[in-house]
Design a protein around this motif. Structure first.
Motif, PDB file in Angstrom:
ATOM      1  N   TYR A   1      78.416   1.810 -43.272  1.00  0.00           N
ATOM      2  CA  TYR A   1      77.150   1.075 -43.278  1.00  0.00           C
ATOM      3  C   TYR A   1      77.301  -0.127 -42.361  1.00  0.00           C
ATOM      4  CZ  TYR A   1      76.042   3.738 -47.493  1.00  0.00           C
ATOM      5  OH  TYR A   1      75.800   4.750 -48.376  1.00  0.00           O
ATOM      6  N   LEU A   2      76.516  -0.150 -41.295  1.00  0.00           N
ATOM      7  CA  LEU A   2      76.542  -1.300 -40.392  1.00  0.00           C
ATOM      8  C   LEU A   2      75.318  -2.141 -40.726  1.00  0.00           C
ATOM      9  CD1 LEU A   2      77.163   0.701 -37.102  1.00  0.00           C
ATOM     10  CD2 LEU A   2      78.861  -0.312 -38.592  1.00  0.00           C
ATOM     11  N   ASN A   3      75.560  -3.374 -41.116  1.00  0.00           N
ATOM     12  CA  ASN A   3      74.453  -4.197 -41.603  1.00  0.00           C
ATOM     13  C   ASN A   3      74.288  -5.449 -40.757  1.00  0.00           C
ATOM     14  OD1 ASN A   3      74.147  -2.677 -44.255  1.00  0.00           O
ATOM     15  ND2 ASN A   3      76.291  -3.297 -44.271  1.00  0.00           N
ATOM     16  N   PHE A   4      73.052  -5.813 -40.580  1.00  0.00           N
ATOM     17  CA  PHE A   4      72.761  -7.045 -39.841  1.00  0.00           C
ATOM     18  C   PHE A   4      71.708  -7.816 -40.614  1.00  0.00           C
ATOM     19  CE2 PHE A   4      70.514  -9.466 -36.538  1.00  0.00           C
ATOM     20  CZ  PHE A   4      71.594 -10.127 -35.987  1.00  0.00           C
ATOM     21  N   LYS A   5      72.089  -9.040 -40.966  1.00  0.00           N
ATOM     22  CA  LYS A   5      71.207  -9.847 -41.813  1.00  0.00           C
ATOM     23  C   LYS A   5      70.573 -10.942 -40.965  1.00  0.00           C
ATOM     24  CE  LYS A   5      73.105 -12.658 -45.012  1.00  0.00           C
ATOM     25  NZ  LYS A   5      73.771 -13.106 -46.243  1.00  0.00           N
ATOM     26  N   PHE A   6      69.273 -11.122 -41.054  1.00  0.00           N
ATOM     27  CA  PHE A   6      68.643 -12.227 -40.312  1.00  0.00           C
ATOM     28  C   PHE A   6      67.446 -12.753 -41.096  1.00  0.00           C
ATOM     29  CE2 PHE A   6      64.876 -10.122 -38.467  1.00  0.00           C
ATOM     30  CZ  PHE A   6      65.204  -8.794 -38.690  1.00  0.00           C
ATOM     31  N   SER A   7      66.982 -13.930 -40.707  1.00  0.00           N
ATOM     32  CA  SER A   7      65.905 -14.526 -41.493  1.00  0.00           C
ATOM     33  C   SER A   7      64.604 -14.601 -40.704  1.00  0.00           C
ATOM     34  CB  SER A   7      66.315 -15.923 -41.959  1.00  0.00           C
ATOM     35  OG  SER A   7      66.642 -16.705 -40.851  1.00  0.00           O
ATOM     36  N   ILE A   8      63.508 -14.603 -41.434  1.00  0.00           N
ATOM     37  CA  ILE A   8      62.193 -14.828 -40.835  1.00  0.00           C
ATOM     38  C   ILE A   8      61.525 -15.958 -41.613  1.00  0.00           C
ATOM     39  CG2 ILE A   8      61.789 -12.499 -39.895  1.00  0.00           C
ATOM     40  CD1 ILE A   8      60.198 -11.884 -42.464  1.00  0.00           C
ATOM     41  N   PRO A   9      60.683 -16.746 -40.941  1.00  0.00           N
ATOM     42  CA  PRO A   9      60.066 -17.874 -41.645  1.00  0.00           C
ATOM     43  C   PRO A   9      59.129 -17.384 -42.757  1.00  0.00           C
ATOM     44  CG  PRO A   9      59.329 -17.763 -39.327  1.00  0.00           C
ATOM     45  CD  PRO A   9      60.281 -16.641 -39.542  1.00  0.00           C
ATOM     46  N   SER A  10      59.079 -18.144 -43.822  1.00  0.00           N
ATOM     47  CA  SER A  10      58.232 -17.758 -44.940  1.00  0.00           C
ATOM     48  C   SER A  10      57.616 -18.994 -45.584  1.00  0.00           C
ATOM     49  CB  SER A  10      59.088 -17.005 -45.965  1.00  0.00           C
ATOM     50  OG  SER A  10      58.418 -16.968 -47.201  1.00  0.00           O
ATOM     51  N   GLY A  11      56.284 -18.952 -45.755  1.00  0.00           N
ATOM     52  CA  GLY A  11      55.595 -20.065 -46.414  1.00  0.00           C
ATOM     53  C   GLY A  11      55.690 -19.968 -47.921  1.00  0.00           C
ATOM     54  N   ILE A  12      56.097 -18.807 -48.413  1.00  0.00           N
ATOM     55  CA  ILE A  12      56.089 -18.633 -49.878  1.00  0.00           C
ATOM     56  C   ILE A  12      57.478 -18.742 -50.504  1.00  0.00           C
ATOM     57  CG2 ILE A  12      53.919 -17.335 -50.087  1.00  0.00           C
ATOM     58  CD1 ILE A  12      55.496 -14.767 -49.954  1.00  0.00           C
ATOM     59  N   ALA A  13      58.514 -18.658 -49.685  1.00  0.00           N
ATOM     60  CA  ALA A  13      59.862 -18.746 -50.270  1.00  0.00           C
ATOM     61  C   ALA A  13      60.259 -20.210 -50.425  1.00  0.00           C
ATOM     62  CB  ALA A  13      60.864 -18.030 -49.366  1.00  0.00           C
ATOM     63  N   ARG A  14      61.013 -20.498 -51.472  1.00  0.00           N
ATOM     64  CA  ARG A  14      61.437 -21.880 -51.713  1.00  0.00           C
ATOM     65  C   ARG A  14      62.295 -22.411 -50.564  1.00  0.00           C
ATOM     66  NH1 ARG A  14      64.535 -22.017 -56.860  1.00  0.00           N
ATOM     67  NH2 ARG A  14      64.205 -19.788 -56.775  1.00  0.00           N
ATOM     68  N   THR A  15      63.108 -21.507 -50.013  1.00  0.00           N
ATOM     69  CA  THR A  15      64.018 -21.909 -48.945  1.00  0.00           C
ATOM     70  C   THR A  15      63.317 -22.036 -47.594  1.00  0.00           C
ATOM     71  OG1 THR A  15      64.471 -19.574 -48.736  1.00  0.00           O
ATOM     72  CG2 THR A  15      66.104 -20.888 -49.930  1.00  0.00           C
ATOM     73  N   GLY A  16      62.082 -21.509 -47.496  1.00  0.00           N
ATOM     74  CA  GLY A  16      61.374 -21.555 -46.206  1.00  0.00           C
ATOM     75  C   GLY A  16      61.642 -20.340 -45.348  1.00  0.00           C
ATOM     76  N   TYR A  17      62.460 -19.455 -45.835  1.00  0.00           N
ATOM     77  CA  TYR A  17      62.680 -18.215 -45.087  1.00  0.00           C
ATOM     78  C   TYR A  17      62.981 -17.046 -46.028  1.00  0.00           C
ATOM     79  CZ  TYR A  17      67.633 -19.302 -45.801  1.00  0.00           C
ATOM     80  OH  TYR A  17      68.844 -19.589 -46.369  1.00  0.00           O
ATOM     81  N   GLU A  18      62.785 -15.866 -45.492  1.00  0.00           N
ATOM     82  CA  GLU A  18      63.146 -14.645 -46.225  1.00  0.00           C
ATOM     83  C   GLU A  18      64.223 -13.929 -45.423  1.00  0.00           C
ATOM     84  OE1 GLU A  18      61.639 -13.556 -49.022  1.00  0.00           O
ATOM     85  OE2 GLU A  18      59.797 -14.749 -49.061  1.00  0.00           O
ATOM     86  N   LEU A  19      65.056 -13.186 -46.119  1.00  0.00           N
ATOM     87  CA  LEU A  19      66.095 -12.451 -45.410  1.00  0.00           C
ATOM     88  C   LEU A  19      65.694 -11.001 -45.189  1.00  0.00           C
ATOM     89  CD1 LEU A  19      69.353 -13.705 -47.130  1.00  0.00           C
ATOM     90  CD2 LEU A  19      68.576 -14.197 -44.829  1.00  0.00           C
ATOM     91  N   LEU A  20      65.956 -10.533 -44.005  1.00  0.00           N
ATOM     92  CA  LEU A  20      65.779  -9.103 -43.732  1.00  0.00           C
ATOM     93  C   LEU A  20      67.150  -8.519 -43.445  1.00  0.00           C
ATOM     94  CD1 LEU A  20      62.702  -8.702 -41.335  1.00  0.00           C
ATOM     95  CD2 LEU A  20      62.758  -8.818 -43.806  1.00  0.00           C
ATOM     96  N   LEU A  21      67.324  -7.281 -43.807  1.00  0.00           N
ATOM     97  CA  LEU A  21      68.602  -6.612 -43.558  1.00  0.00           C
ATOM     98  C   LEU A  21      68.303  -5.306 -42.833  1.00  0.00           C
ATOM     99  CD1 LEU A  21      71.702  -6.802 -44.431  1.00  0.00           C
ATOM    100  CD2 LEU A  21      71.080  -5.167 -46.191  1.00  0.00           C
ATOM    101  N   ILE A  22      68.932  -5.126 -41.671  1.00  0.00           N
ATOM    102  CA  ILE A  22      68.797  -3.816 -41.017  1.00  0.00           C
ATOM    103  C   ILE A  22      70.134  -3.124 -41.228  1.00  0.00           C
ATOM    104  CG2 ILE A  22      68.125  -2.572 -38.918  1.00  0.00           C
ATOM    105  CD1 ILE A  22      67.327  -5.102 -37.630  1.00  0.00           C
ATOM    106  N   SER A  23      70.094  -1.918 -41.726  1.00  0.00           N
ATOM    107  CA  SER A  23      71.335  -1.171 -41.947  1.00  0.00           C
ATOM    108  C   SER A  23      71.275   0.156 -41.213  1.00  0.00           C
ATOM    109  CB  SER A  23      71.536  -0.880 -43.432  1.00  0.00           C
ATOM    110  OG  SER A  23      71.603  -2.085 -44.139  1.00  0.00           O
TER     111      SER A  23
END
Ligand SMILES: Nc1nc2c(ncn2[C@@H]2O[C@H](COP(=O)(O)OP(=O)(O)OP(=O)(O)O)[C@@H](O)[C@H]2O)c(=O)[nH]1
Ligand SMILES: [Mg+2]
Length: 311
Positions: free
Chosen positions: A44-66
């Protein structure tokens, strides 16, 4: 080949223990966004990155491409491809909508989903085209024992430093992708007793990589020099051997993490003199690198590829 699939939540039809594993993947606190997991026969080759989010507490959501590979297909530079994919996905306006919007049938959401689907398919197509290619060239790694040859190759193949590599006993022939070019790689063992086998397997390398360990004591300098000269005599025997004089040679001064930064310049000067680099007739380059900290290795190989592409 199955997929690609775009999932926007943990699928409901998987059991609880698998669900927890998926959720934990996002919690992994890895320095590198790219990580590999081997599970049974699959990689499994995984790559994790974030996108901006107005609804998440941290201000971003994580996406994972596998990417799930069932055979040894890692020679393709997925790292670069997944990074490109993440850029393409981030550039879709309001990308978060497709994962958070309740109405998945809305035409705008559908359009965005099909855009991502297209990007994923393009990446898979590139991989399939690449698989049909022949190796681009042969790279011969030379240098005395424990200077880090196999570690460099591991970094090129998997993007990671693996401290558990064993000494190489003989010549290993491997494949690796650098910048989307495939190479056949000859990794020799550097121990004294097996140095006479260095030139047995690779008669016509397309490039030579000679590695030294800058952290070793000065008493080894003579050995570095002696073996370097033996390599030059082997592949560039007389000044008239212009035929082979186009083979580029890359000298890597490895383990720079173990010496003080202030010494960088003096080390390059020292080894330039030791190897008489100014007199070398073939294209050559010397770089101070650290495999452990992933410093300088990739740019050194980019130089090598640029030399090969100019032929
Ligand atoms: N600190 C540090 N250690 C490194 C670095 N690169 C390799 N090493 C370590 O050096 C040791 C030897 O590395 P190898 O890659 O096995 O060296 P090699 O040149 O392939 O050795 P042989 O196969 O015996 O010829 C290992 O313990 C590596 O973890 C580096 O950049 N920094
Ligand atoms: Mg080795």
């Amino acid at each position: 080949m199955a997929g690609p699939w775009i999932l926007n939540a943990v699928p409901s039809n998987i059991n609880d223990s698998d669900k927890n594993i998926v959720i934990k993947l996002f919690d992994l606190n890895l320095d590198a966004p790219f990580f590999e997991v081997k599970h049974e026969e699959a990689l499994y080759l995984n790559f994790k990155f974030s996108i901006p989010s107005g609804i998440a507490r941290t201000g971003y959501e994580l996406l994972l491409i596998s990417v799930i590979l069932t055979e040894e297909h890692t020679i393709f530079n997925w790292r670069k491809e997944l990074q490109n994919l993440s850029e393409q996905i981030k550039n879709i306006p309001h990308i978060l909508e497709i994962f958070s919007h309740k109405n998945k049938t809305s035409p705008i959401i559908q359009m965005k989903i099909s855009k991502i689907d297209r990007f994923l398919r393009q990446a898979i197509n590139k991989f399939e085209e690449f698989e049909g290619d022949h190796p681009y060239g042969q790279l011969l790694f030379l240098g005395i024992e424990a200077v880090g040859k196999s570690s460099i190759i591991e970094l090129l193949r998997y993007g990671t430093f693996s401290p558990k590599i064993r000494p190489t006993l003989g010549t290993q022939i491997l494949r690796a992708a650098i910048e989307h070019f495939q190479f056949q790689i000859y990794d020799v063992g550097g121990q004294k007793a097996i140095r006479q086998t260095w030139f047995k397997d690779c008669h016509k390398p397309d490039a030579i990589i000679y590695v030294v360990d800058v952290s070793s004591s000065e008493t080894r300098d003579f050995e570095f020099k002696e073996e370097f000269e033996r390599v030059i005599q082997q592949y560039f025997p007389t000044p008239a051997s212009f035929e082979s004089n186009h083979i580029p040679i890359l000298i890597l001064l490895n383990k720079s993490d173990l010496v003080e930064k202030e010494k960088s310049e003096s080390l390059i000067k020292k080894f330039s003199q030791l190897f008489n680099v100014n007199q070398l007739p073939m294209p050559h380059s010397m770089s101070l690198v650290s495999v452990k900290e992933n410093i300088g290795v990739l740019s050194a190989f980019q130089w090598l590829i640029s030399k090969k592409l100019m032929e």
